[in-house]
Design a protein around this motif. Structure first.
Motif, PDB file in Angstrom:
ATOM      1  N   ILE A   1       0.629  10.134 -14.307  1.00 19.41           N
ATOM      2  CA  ILE A   1       1.054  11.285 -13.505  1.00 19.41           C
ATOM      3  C   ILE A   1       2.407  11.814 -13.972  1.00 19.41           C
ATOM      4  CG2 ILE A   1       1.645  12.054 -11.175  1.00 19.41           C
ATOM      5  CD1 ILE A   1      -0.312   9.944 -10.133  1.00 19.41           C
ATOM      6  N   LEU A   2       3.306  10.908 -14.356  1.00 20.76           N
ATOM      7  CA  LEU A   2       4.630  11.276 -14.853  1.00 20.76           C
ATOM      8  C   LEU A   2       4.929  10.509 -16.132  1.00 20.76           C
ATOM      9  CD1 LEU A   2       6.875  11.247 -11.628  1.00 20.76           C
ATOM     10  CD2 LEU A   2       6.017  13.256 -12.839  1.00 20.76           C
ATOM     11  N   ASP A   3       5.762  11.123 -16.973  1.00 11.40           N
ATOM     12  CA  ASP A   3       6.162  10.446 -18.213  1.00 11.40           C
ATOM     13  C   ASP A   3       7.672  10.252 -18.295  1.00 11.40           C
ATOM     14  OD1 ASP A   3       7.010  12.999 -18.643  1.00 11.40           O
ATOM     15  OD2 ASP A   3       5.769  13.380 -20.409  1.00 11.40           O
ATOM     16  N   GLU A   4       8.362  10.436 -17.173  1.00  9.11           N
ATOM     17  CA  GLU A   4       9.792  10.177 -17.102  1.00  9.11           C
ATOM     18  C   GLU A   4      10.126   9.666 -15.718  1.00  9.11           C
ATOM     19  OE1 GLU A   4      12.033  13.742 -17.671  1.00  9.11           O
ATOM     20  OE2 GLU A   4      11.240  14.726 -15.905  1.00  9.11           O
ATOM     21  N   PRO A   5      11.100   8.770 -15.591  1.00 10.12           N
ATOM     22  CA  PRO A   5      11.458   8.230 -14.273  1.00 10.12           C
ATOM     23  C   PRO A   5      11.978   9.319 -13.343  1.00 10.12           C
ATOM     24  CG  PRO A   5      12.372   6.879 -16.041  1.00 10.12           C
ATOM     25  CD  PRO A   5      11.855   8.136 -16.682  1.00 10.12           C
ATOM     26  N   PHE A   6      11.876   9.055 -12.050  1.00  8.03           N
ATOM     27  CA  PHE A   6      12.474   9.954 -11.067  1.00  8.03           C
ATOM     28  C   PHE A   6      13.992   9.928 -11.222  1.00  8.03           C
ATOM     29  CE2 PHE A   6       8.483   8.639  -9.005  1.00  8.03           C
ATOM     30  CZ  PHE A   6       7.954   9.879  -8.691  1.00  8.03           C
TER      31      PHE A   6
ATOM     32  N   GLU B   1       3.862   2.229 -11.443  1.00  5.82           N
ATOM     33  CA  GLU B   1       2.449   2.474 -11.144  1.00  5.82           C
ATOM     34  C   GLU B   1       2.081   3.937 -11.384  1.00  5.82           C
ATOM     35  OE1 GLU B   1       0.032   0.548  -9.162  1.00  5.82           O
ATOM     36  OE2 GLU B   1       1.175  -1.285  -8.801  1.00  5.82           O
ATOM     37  N   ILE B   2       2.964   4.825 -10.988  1.00  3.38           N
ATOM     38  CA  ILE B   2       2.712   6.259 -11.161  1.00  3.38           C
ATOM     39  C   ILE B   2       2.691   6.617 -12.647  1.00  3.38           C
ATOM     40  CG2 ILE B   2       3.734   8.540 -10.761  1.00  3.38           C
ATOM     41  CD1 ILE B   2       4.704   7.388  -8.029  1.00  3.38           C
TER      42      ILE B   2
ATOM     43  N   SER C   1       0.844  -1.193   0.000  1.00  2.00           N
ATOM     44  CA  SER C   1       0.000   0.000   0.000  1.00  2.00           C
ATOM     45  C   SER C   1       0.880   1.243   0.000  1.00  2.00           C
ATOM     46  CB  SER C   1      -0.919   0.011   1.233  1.00  2.00           C
ATOM     47  OG  SER C   1      -1.792  -1.105   1.216  1.00  2.00           O
ATOM     48  N   LEU C   2       0.335   2.329  -0.535  1.00  2.00           N
ATOM     49  CA  LEU C   2       1.126   3.554  -0.674  1.00  2.00           C
ATOM     50  C   LEU C   2       0.243   4.770  -0.477  1.00  2.00           C
ATOM     51  CD1 LEU C   2       3.891   4.846  -1.591  1.00  2.00           C
ATOM     52  CD2 LEU C   2       2.907   4.911  -3.896  1.00  2.00           C
ATOM     53  N   PHE C   3       0.698   5.686   0.355  1.00  2.00           N
ATOM     54  CA  PHE C   3       0.089   7.005   0.510  1.00  2.00           C
ATOM     55  C   PHE C   3       1.196   7.997   0.171  1.00  2.00           C
ATOM     56  CE2 PHE C   3      -1.742   4.089   3.627  1.00  2.00           C
ATOM     57  CZ  PHE C   3      -3.062   4.070   3.211  1.00  2.00           C
ATOM     58  N   ALA C   4       1.097   8.632  -0.985  1.00  2.00           N
ATOM     59  CA  ALA C   4       2.225   9.422  -1.476  1.00  2.00           C
ATOM     60  C   ALA C   4       1.751  10.675  -2.199  1.00  2.00           C
ATOM     61  CB  ALA C   4       3.091   8.586  -2.412  1.00  2.00           C
TER      62      ALA C   4
ATOM     63  N   GLU D   1      14.602   3.170  -3.327  1.00  2.00           N
ATOM     64  CA  GLU D   1      13.775   1.973  -3.416  1.00  2.00           C
ATOM     65  C   GLU D   1      12.320   2.314  -3.723  1.00  2.00           C
ATOM     66  OE1 GLU D   1      14.290   2.997   1.012  1.00  2.00           O
ATOM     67  OE2 GLU D   1      15.513   2.992  -0.822  1.00  2.00           O
ATOM     68  N   ALA D   2      11.853   3.451  -3.221  1.00  2.00           N
ATOM     69  CA  ALA D   2      10.485   3.884  -3.523  1.00  2.00           C
ATOM     70  C   ALA D   2      10.368   4.305  -4.981  1.00  2.00           C
ATOM     71  CB  ALA D   2      10.070   5.031  -2.600  1.00  2.00           C
ATOM     72  N   HIS D   3      11.376   5.017  -5.493  1.00  2.00           N
ATOM     73  CA  HIS D   3      11.396   5.363  -6.922  1.00  2.00           C
ATOM     74  C   HIS D   3      11.271   4.114  -7.780  1.00  2.00           C
ATOM     75  CE1 HIS D   3      13.647   9.504  -6.599  1.00  2.00           C
ATOM     76  NE2 HIS D   3      12.435   9.535  -6.079  1.00  2.00           N
ATOM     77  N   THR D   4      12.081   3.121  -7.485  1.00  2.00           N
ATOM     78  CA  THR D   4      12.112   1.903  -8.296  1.00  2.00           C
ATOM     79  C   THR D   4      10.800   1.144  -8.217  1.00  2.00           C
ATOM     80  OG1 THR D   4      14.507   1.687  -7.985  1.00  2.00           O
ATOM     81  CG2 THR D   4      13.307  -0.287  -8.644  1.00  2.00           C
ATOM     82  N   LYS D   5      10.266   1.000  -7.003  1.00  2.00           N
ATOM     83  CA  LYS D   5       9.061   0.191  -6.818  1.00  2.00           C
ATOM     84  C   LYS D   5       7.820   0.856  -7.374  1.00  2.00           C
ATOM     85  CE  LYS D   5       6.399  -2.350  -3.380  1.00  2.00           C
ATOM     86  NZ  LYS D   5       6.386  -2.895  -2.000  1.00  2.00           N
ATOM     87  N   TRP D   6       7.688   2.163  -7.177  1.00  2.00           N
ATOM     88  CA  TRP D   6       6.406   2.797  -7.442  1.00  2.00           C
ATOM     89  C   TRP D   6       6.344   3.587  -8.740  1.00  2.00           C
ATOM     90  CZ3 TRP D   6       3.012   0.404  -4.895  1.00  2.00           C
ATOM     91  CH2 TRP D   6       3.233  -0.017  -3.584  1.00  2.00           C
ATOM     92  N   TYR D   7       7.479   3.899  -9.367  1.00  2.00           N
ATOM     93  CA  TYR D   7       7.391   4.672 -10.602  1.00  2.00           C
ATOM     94  C   TYR D   7       6.536   3.988 -11.671  1.00  2.00           C
ATOM     95  CZ  TYR D   7       8.287   6.784 -15.066  1.00  2.00           C
ATOM     96  OH  TYR D   7       8.093   7.351 -16.302  1.00  2.00           O
TER      97      TYR D   7
END
Length: 236
Positions: free
Chosen positions: A104-109, A98-99, A33-36, A90-96
């Motif tokens: 919401i975004l069209d390029e990786p963090f 889905e985002i 689960s994620l609240f971000a 690790e959050a960038h890798t796991k959740w990008y």
């Protein structure tokens, strides 16, 4: 009461729901689960700036549903602002993925070293921004859920959730598209909502005379995976 393997270290959410008979209490799968919040870069030098992923880590939440009717969902979350996690690799890798799928975004963090992450977090929590010393809590509460199919940022959703979101001591209500599935004692919710910093009385962070700054609009991204208490279902 027993819990399925893998749930022992996860947050147990207890709900007391008045006025709705037969409401089931749910346990949140905190690993899935994620609240971000996704903060968008801006300014004329935006190509040198970064989008940011801010994740709630220390929080208390309550969730229940009567039967399998999404309209009966009661959910609220209270977040410790000082413990927000900023741009963890690790959050960038796991959740990008889905985002990105949500549009919401069209390029990786972009990766940031620990020193940069620390500086960004300090600016975010400071008096001119979240001001966590005066406003230590961030909260959100579901006010209403209704079935309404539609598309937002090219992703299809099944419902609209009215969310009351409190930041910096200011509450803003907004309708947010959501995908909700309730079956076999499990609930899956994916929701996204657009808010503005100025709506909460916060001036978006800027540097270099505004050449590099955060856009006023930001997105709340929520992913909930939960299991009804006492179902004995196995992890997916």
């Amino acid at each position: 009461m027993t819990h399925p393997p893998g749930w022992k270290s996860r947050l147990c959410i207890v709900l007391v729901l008045a006025g709705v008979a037969g409401a089931a209490e749910y346990t949140i799968d905190t690993a899935e689960s994620l609240f971000a919040v996704v903060v968008h870069k801006g300014g004329i030098a935006a190509r040198f700036a970064h989008n940011h992923l801010v994740v709630a880590q220390a929080y208390a939440a309550k969730l229940s549903i009567a039967g399998t009717d999404p309209a009966t969902i009661r959910f609220d979350v209270d977040i410790e602002a000082a413990q927000l996690q900023v741009d963890a690799p690790e959050a960038h890798t796991k959740w990008y993925p889905e985002i990105a799928e949500a549009g919401i975004l069209d390029e990786p963090f972009k990766p940031l070293d620990d020193a940069d992450r620390k500086t960004i977090a300090e600016h975010m929590l400071a008096k001119g921004q979240l001001d966590v010393k005066q406003f230590p809590r961030i909260s959100a509460k579901v006010v209403e859920v209704r079935e309404e199919r539609g598309t937002y940022l090219e992703r299809e959703y099944t419902h609209v959730v009215t969310l009351d979101f409190t930041v910096h001591g200011t509450s803003v209500q907004r309708e947010c598209p959501a995908r909700i599935v309730i079956e076999d004692g499990r609930v899956k919710v994916d929701a996204v909502g657009a808010f503005t910093f100025s709506g909460f009385g916060i001036k978006p962070y800027s540097a270099m005379a505004g050449a590099v700054k955060n856009r006023d609009e930001f997105h709340v991204f929520v992913r909930v995976r939960a299991l009804a208490e006492g179902t004995g279902a196995q992890d997916e």
